[in-house]
Design an enzyme around this catalytic site. Sequence first.
Site: not given
Length: 531
Positions: A154, A173, A232-233, A263, A281, A284
Site C-alpha cells: 500500500i 522502511d 490509514c494503517a 475501535e 475505518h 477498504a
Amino acid sequence: MAPKVLISDKLSDAAIQIFKDRGIEVDFRPELGKDKEALAAVIGDYDGLAIRSATKVTAALLEKATNLKVVGRAGIGTDNVDKDAASKKGVIVMNTPFGNMITTAEHAIALMFAVARQIPEASASTHAGKWEKSKFMGVELTGKALGVIGAGNIGGIVCDRARGLHMKVLAYDPFLSEDKADAMGVHKVELEELLAKADFITLHVPLTDQTRNILSAENLAKTKKGVRIINCARGGLVDEAALAELLKSGHVAGAAFDVFAEEPATENVLFNLPNVVCTPHLGASTSEAQENVALQVAEQMSNYLLDGAVENALNMPSMTAEEAKVMGPWVKLASHLGAFIGQMTDEPIKAINILYDGVVSTMNLPALNCSVVAGIMKRANPDVNLVSAPVIAKERGVKISTTSQDKAGAFDGYIKVTVVTDIRERSIAGTVFSDGKPRFIQIKGINIDAEIGAHMLYTTNKDVPGIIGTLGQTLGTNGVNIANFTLGRSSVGKDAIALLYVDDRVPDTVLKKLADTELFQSIKPLQFDVA
C-alpha cells in the site's frame, strides 16, 4: 467427499459461486458471525471458515472446530482471529492483502487532500450558511515533502501517486533496498530524517511490537513544525494523546485518521480538534475492494482445500498452486524423511538439520521445512500438520537449521535430514526420480535405493551371510509378502541395513521370530502415508 466451507459474514454472491464452481459444498450463514454460541455449535462440520471482521475466531471456537483446516479473512486485518491458537490446532489463517491495496492507498491520498485544504470543516461551514472563505487557508501538495513510513504494497502505491502529484517522497522502511527505492523514484531515509524533513507523514505498516507507537510523543516532538499526519494503517501506531497536545499547540498543523487505538471509536482525544479529519475505518470500503477481497479469499481457500496451495497465509509459508504442482513430490519426500526419523528416534530431539541440494535448493524451503518437521512430530502427535509442527517444535526447544547447496552428488537434487539427540545423530536422505516417486537413497551414511511404501521393515545387522535368506524365509512362511527389498552396507563385513517394502504391517509375532535369530541389531516396522 467434497470439502465443506462455512461463510459466517457477508460475502458476495460471486464469491459463493466460486466455491460451488470448484466443487466445494458451501453454507452461507452470515448471521452466525455475531452469534458465537450458534457458530460454535456447527463449526465442527466444516473444513473451511470464510469471514470478514464480525466473526471472532477464538481459542474456544477452535476447540469446537474439529475438522477445520483453514480460516480465510476477506481483508487484511486478522485481529479477530487467535492466530496462536489456530497454529497449535493446525489451522491455516489466510488474509487477502492485495484486494484492497489501491482502495486504501487512495483513501490516504484523499485524506491528505482533505487535511491540506480543510475540506470537511469548509464543507460543514458552507452547509451552515456561512461564507468563511478567508478562514480556510490551505496548502498545496505540489513540491511538499511526503514522509511514507512503510513502503510495501500500500505504501508503494501511495509513493507512486504522490510522485504524480509532484511531491518529494521520503520513504522509511527497513526492508526497502536502495535499488528498489531508486526504481520507485523515492528517497530512502532513516526515521529521524523523515521526521525532521516531512511536510506530510503517512503510515503504512502493520501493528507489531516494532511498529507500535512508532510516532511516540518523543518522535512526534521531532517532526517539522506545521507537519500534517495521516494514518490509514492501524490504530496504535501513533500516540494519540501526544498528537492531540501538539495539534492544540499548533506544532502539528493537521491530522487525518481512519484508524484508532480503540475501535469502534465513539470517543477519542482527536475528536473535535481543529483541522482533524476522522473517518470510521473506511480504508477498504469501496464496492470494488469488497468484491475483490471476497473473490480472492474464495479462490485461496478453494486452492488450499483442493490442491494444497497456500497463499497469503499468516501462520505458515505460502506455496502457490504452481509451486504445489512442482513441489508436490518433494513435499511428500520431506514428510517421508521426517516420518522415518520420527519413528526411529525414541529420545528427545534437540536439533533438526536439513540439507537441500541441487534443484530442490531453489524451491520454497520454508514449506519443505514444515513438511520435514511435521513428519518427525507425527509419531508423538498424530494430529500434527504443516501448520502446528513448527509451533510444537519451538515449544519443545528444538532448533531447526537449513542449508542449501548447488548440485554436489549423483542426483539432480536431494534432501538430507539429520536429527541430534543427547546420545546420537541420525540421518536419512532421499530424492525424487523422474517418475515423480520419492525414494530413500541413504540411511546412516549407507547408500541405498529404496521405493517407499505404506508398510516397511527396517533392520540393521553386521554384514554376514544369511541375512537375505532369513528375512525372506521368515516373512514368507508367515504370510508377509515382500514388494521390494533393498540392501546396503558401509563396507565388507561392517554395518549393513535392509529396508523392505511389504504389503501389510509385519505382525509382532514375526518380528519376535526375526529377533530370536540374533542376526539383527535392530528391527523396526515403519509406516508411511503414501496416499
